[in-house]
Design a protein around this motif. Structure first.
Motif, PDB file in Angstrom:
ATOM      1  N   CYS A  21       0.818  -1.207   0.000  1.00  0.00           N
ATOM      2  CA  CYS A  21       0.000   0.000   0.000  1.00  0.00           C
ATOM      3  C   CYS A  21       0.855   1.262   0.000  1.00  0.00           C
ATOM      4  O   CYS A  21       0.458   2.285  -0.573  1.00  0.00           O
ATOM      5  N   LEU A  22       2.040   1.206   0.612  1.00  0.00           N
ATOM      6  CA  LEU A  22       2.908   2.371   0.619  1.00  0.00           C
ATOM      7  C   LEU A  22       3.386   2.698  -0.799  1.00  0.00           C
ATOM      8  O   LEU A  22       3.391   3.865  -1.216  1.00  0.00           O
ATOM      9  N   GLY A  23       3.760   1.663  -1.557  1.00  0.00           N
ATOM     10  CA  GLY A  23       4.148   1.901  -2.942  1.00  0.00           C
ATOM     11  C   GLY A  23       2.983   2.375  -3.788  1.00  0.00           C
ATOM     12  O   GLY A  23       3.105   3.299  -4.601  1.00  0.00           O
ATOM     13  N   ILE A 181      11.500   4.747   1.557  1.00  0.00           N
ATOM     14  CA  ILE A 181      10.913   3.994   2.673  1.00  0.00           C
ATOM     15  C   ILE A 181      10.197   2.744   2.171  1.00  0.00           C
ATOM     16  O   ILE A 181      10.350   1.651   2.725  1.00  0.00           O
ATOM     17  N   ALA A 182       9.419   2.894   1.098  1.00  0.00           N
ATOM     18  CA  ALA A 182       8.695   1.751   0.541  1.00  0.00           C
ATOM     19  C   ALA A 182       9.660   0.685   0.043  1.00  0.00           C
ATOM     20  O   ALA A 182       9.423  -0.524   0.203  1.00  0.00           O
ATOM     21  N   LEU A 183      10.776   1.106  -0.557  1.00  0.00           N
ATOM     22  CA  LEU A 183      11.755   0.162  -1.096  1.00  0.00           C
ATOM     23  C   LEU A 183      12.405  -0.658   0.019  1.00  0.00           C
ATOM     24  O   LEU A 183      12.527  -1.887  -0.074  1.00  0.00           O
ATOM     25  N   MET A 185      11.226  -1.209   3.037  1.00  0.00           N
ATOM     26  CA  MET A 185      10.231  -2.063   3.677  1.00  0.00           C
ATOM     27  C   MET A 185       9.914  -3.283   2.817  1.00  0.00           C
ATOM     28  O   MET A 185       9.789  -4.409   3.323  1.00  0.00           O
ATOM     29  N   ALA A 186       9.788  -3.075   1.496  1.00  0.00           N
ATOM     30  CA  ALA A 186       9.505  -4.197   0.600  1.00  0.00           C
ATOM     31  C   ALA A 186      10.621  -5.226   0.637  1.00  0.00           C
ATOM     32  O   ALA A 186      10.375  -6.441   0.632  1.00  0.00           O
ATOM     33  N   ALA A 187      11.872  -4.767   0.700  1.00  0.00           N
ATOM     34  CA  ALA A 187      13.010  -5.686   0.744  1.00  0.00           C
ATOM     35  C   ALA A 187      12.988  -6.552   1.997  1.00  0.00           C
ATOM     36  O   ALA A 187      13.410  -7.715   1.975  1.00  0.00           O
ATOM     37  N   ILE A 188      12.451  -6.016   3.090  1.00  0.00           N
ATOM     38  CA  ILE A 188      12.477  -6.731   4.359  1.00  0.00           C
ATOM     39  C   ILE A 188      11.278  -7.666   4.527  1.00  0.00           C
ATOM     40  O   ILE A 188      11.439  -8.827   4.927  1.00  0.00           O
ATOM     41  N   VAL A 189      10.060  -7.196   4.225  1.00  0.00           N
ATOM     42  CA  VAL A 189       8.852  -7.943   4.619  1.00  0.00           C
ATOM     43  C   VAL A 189       8.198  -8.740   3.492  1.00  0.00           C
ATOM     44  O   VAL A 189       7.428  -9.665   3.761  1.00  0.00           O
ATOM     45  N   MET A 190       8.492  -8.408   2.222  1.00  0.00           N
ATOM     46  CA  MET A 190       7.788  -9.093   1.136  1.00  0.00           C
ATOM     47  C   MET A 190       8.404 -10.461   0.838  1.00  0.00           C
ATOM     48  O   MET A 190       9.626 -10.570   0.697  1.00  0.00           O
ATOM     49  N   PRO A 191       7.573 -11.506   0.727  1.00  0.00           N
ATOM     50  CA  PRO A 191       8.089 -12.808   0.297  1.00  0.00           C
ATOM     51  C   PRO A 191       8.341 -12.798  -1.205  1.00  0.00           C
ATOM     52  O   PRO A 191       7.674 -12.071  -1.944  1.00  0.00           O
ATOM     53  N   ASN A 192       9.277 -13.588  -1.651  1.00  0.00           N
ATOM     54  CA  ASN A 192       9.571 -13.674  -3.082  1.00  0.00           C
ATOM     55  C   ASN A 192       8.747 -14.803  -3.678  1.00  0.00           C
ATOM     56  O   ASN A 192       9.236 -15.900  -3.941  1.00  0.00           O
ATOM     57  N   LEU A 193       7.468 -14.525  -3.894  1.00  0.00           N
ATOM     58  CA  LEU A 193       6.550 -15.538  -4.403  1.00  0.00           C
ATOM     59  C   LEU A 193       6.887 -15.894  -5.838  1.00  0.00           C
ATOM     60  O   LEU A 193       7.133 -15.019  -6.672  1.00  0.00           O
ATOM     61  N   LYS A 194       6.888 -17.188  -6.132  1.00  0.00           N
ATOM     62  CA  LYS A 194       7.057 -17.669  -7.504  1.00  0.00           C
ATOM     63  C   LYS A 194       5.929 -18.641  -7.813  1.00  0.00           C
ATOM     64  O   LYS A 194       5.553 -19.459  -6.967  1.00  0.00           O
TER      65      LYS A 194
END
Length: 547
Positions: A21-23, A181-183, A185-194
């Motif tokens: 949502c931040l992005g 900030i969004a970048l 946060m995304a690097a830390i909390v987002m899973p790398n879904l495939k």
């Protein structure tokens, strides 16, 4: 529960939602900030109305054209990679926009912004669809939708404050810290879904759709300024639009027959009636929003004489209300389905715009617009979550990227067509209304100035100066001081009268489109309470590759 599904629950989906949502907020913030800065851009860059339309639409055009492609690439390489890449490009382009020195430079950097935004946006809906169970998606979509409300509040108010106190360049610079900030946060909390299924990119489809949409929107934006006639040599605006329509038809046919193996638009998705209807509804809502803000922003600042901050605060009630209504509507849609909630929401949005048009007149107070904005705010807040819930309910997770890209594409295409069509209609109405107002007021001038005064306004629509604090006309050099004073005063009266009358006619177009969208919601198939969601077990197709 399967092993992949167990792995999937190791991350917190609500933290992921915050990063997404931040992005998404940054993308929407940029759109609303630019709208409120239109008069300041006109003054600061010496931009005319046709330039301003391109500053608005260059971003939206590129954004819309590439959304489906970005959704497909997200399916191929994973949404996290695309989301973060889009953030980097958009943030860098925002900084470049702030350093632009003329309309051409700003348009080029807006194109790059659109590219970054297109990479980012489809990943938000596809990730939400994959990481949230069906019974919680409505609430998640409600929060996602309320971000639009927050951005539409923050855009006009924050943008108005920045433009008023620091200048228009800061409406772009403000994206830089948000993007960083969004970048992180995304690097830390987002899973790398495939996804287990691999996708191929339809390169001919990308080329055809890009060319077709560019030609159509170019024709709509430039049509009035060229009197719908010749543009380059013997080539006319009508021919450009016609070629674009033909190319779009060829593109759709090739997608339908799937000659390229895996099409850019998988037409099988449209077998779901609800998804098909929601694509039309989301385009209509975007048409209405973009169609409303362009004339209204000019009206508030150039006619009523408000500052950018005052204009932002005037429209803020609509956004504040929608921001608080959206999460409530999402939870309600989870419980009872969103069909009638969406029907009344779209209807209220159209009705609120109708009240706004009916209440607008020359010499009015800005508070007279408040009833229409409040009604529209309630309606807008009731559309976000039900729309996404209905659209994505029956979509398989393996198709989430394509579906997300497609519905975001139709959203942005609605905005492109709405902004271009309303802009073209506004220019056409200005040609008529300004000429009439000039003829009615020319008698106050000395006889030798009347003819030029009237013809100047009749031909002014596409090249009209709508900068903040402008007098709508430029007095020729050598004009006696007493005559120049009268010319400016009468010119202001003519501009205010002509623009107000043109706006009142123009805004009925987006209202009509919204009314048709509300009627189409009646065709939505309601969810049966005793029917489990077919996608519940298919979420296991989304496997986190890494954390």
């Amino acid at each position: 529960m399967t092993a992949p599904a167990q792995q999937e629950r190791r991350y917190n989906p609500w933290l992921v939602l915050i990063a997404l949502c931040l992005g998404f907020f940054m993308i929407l913030l940029d759109t609303t900030i630019v709208n409120v800065a239109i008069p300041a851009l006109a003054t600061g860059l010496d931009a005319q109305l046709s330039d301003l339309l391109w500053i608005l639409n260059a971003y939206i055009l590129v954004y819309a054209v590439l959304l489906i492609t970005a959704g497909r690439i997200g399916d191929l390489y994973g949404p996290k990679v695309l989301f973060m890449t889009g953030l980097v490009i958009f943030t860098a382009a925002s900084a470049a926009c702030g350093f632009a020195h003329d309309p051409t430079q700003l348009i080029v950097f807006r194109v790059i912004q659109g590219f970054g935004g297109a990479l980012l946006t489809p990943q938000t809906l596809s990730v939400i669809t994959m990481i949230f169970p069906p019974e919680k998606r409505g609430a998640a979509f409600g929060i996602w939708g309320s971000v639009a409300g927050v951005a539409t509040v923050a855009g006009p108010v924050l943008g108005g404050w920045l433009v008023t106190d620091y200048g228009w360049r800061w409406i772009f610079f403000v994206n830089v810290p948000v993007g960083i900030i969004a970048l992180v946060m995304a690097a830390i909390v987002m899973p790398n879904l495939k996804l287990n299924r691999r996708h191929k990119l339809d390169v001919p489809g990308v080329a055809l759709s890009t060319a077709a949409l560019f030609l159509i929107v170019f024709g709509l934006i430039e049509g009035q300024s060229h009197d719908w006639g010749k543009v380059w040599g013997p080539i006319t605006i009508v021919e450009i639009i016609a070629v674009g329509v033909v190319m779009l038809a060829v593109f759709m046919y090739l997608q339908w027959i799937e000659r390229n193996g895996e099409p850019l638009i998988p037409f099988s998705i449209f077998r779901d009636r609800n998804f098909s209807i929601m694509n039309g509804v989301v385009a209509a809502i975007s048409f209405g929003m973009l169609g409303l803000f362009l004339p209204l922003t000019i009206f508030l600042q150039s006619v009523l004489g408000l500052s950018a901050l005052q204009a932002g605060l005037t429209t803020a009630p609509m956004s504040v209300i929608s921001m608080f209504i959206a999460p409530l509507a999402g939870r309600f849609a989870d419980r009872v389905g969103g069909k009638w909630l969406l029907f009344f929401g779209v209807g209220l949005f159209a009705g609120g715009m109708g009240v706004l048009v009916a209440s607008s007149h020359l010499g009015m107070s800005r508070w007279e617009l408040l009833p229409g904005l409040i009604v529209a705010g309630f309606g807008l807040g009731m559309t976000f979550a039900p729309l996404q819930t209905i659209a994505m309910r029956n979509i398989e997770p393996r198709m989430a990227g394509a579906a997300s890209g497609l519905i975001n594409t139709t959203r942005q295409l609605g905005g492109v067509v709405g902004s271009a069509a309303v802009g073209a209609l506004l220019q056409a109405q200005l040609s008529s209304k300004l000429g009439t107002a000039a003829a009615n007021n020319a008698g106050k001038l000395p006889p030798q100035f009347r003819g030029g005064f009237i013809s100047g306004f009749k031909n002014a629509s596409g090249n009209l100066d709508v900068g903040a604090g402008q007098n709508a006309i430029k007095v020729p050099d050598g004009t006696p001081a007493d005559v120049a004073k009268v010319l400016k005063a009468i010119g202001k009266t003519v501009f205010d009268t002509g623009f107000t009358n043109a706006m009142r006619v123009t805004l009925w177009l987006p209202i009509g489109v919204m009314a048709l969208a509300a009627l189409s919601v009646v065709l939505v198939k309601r969810r049966r309470a005793d029917t489990p969601d077919d996608n519940a077990e298919q979420v296991a197709d989304a496997v986190p590759a890494s954390h």
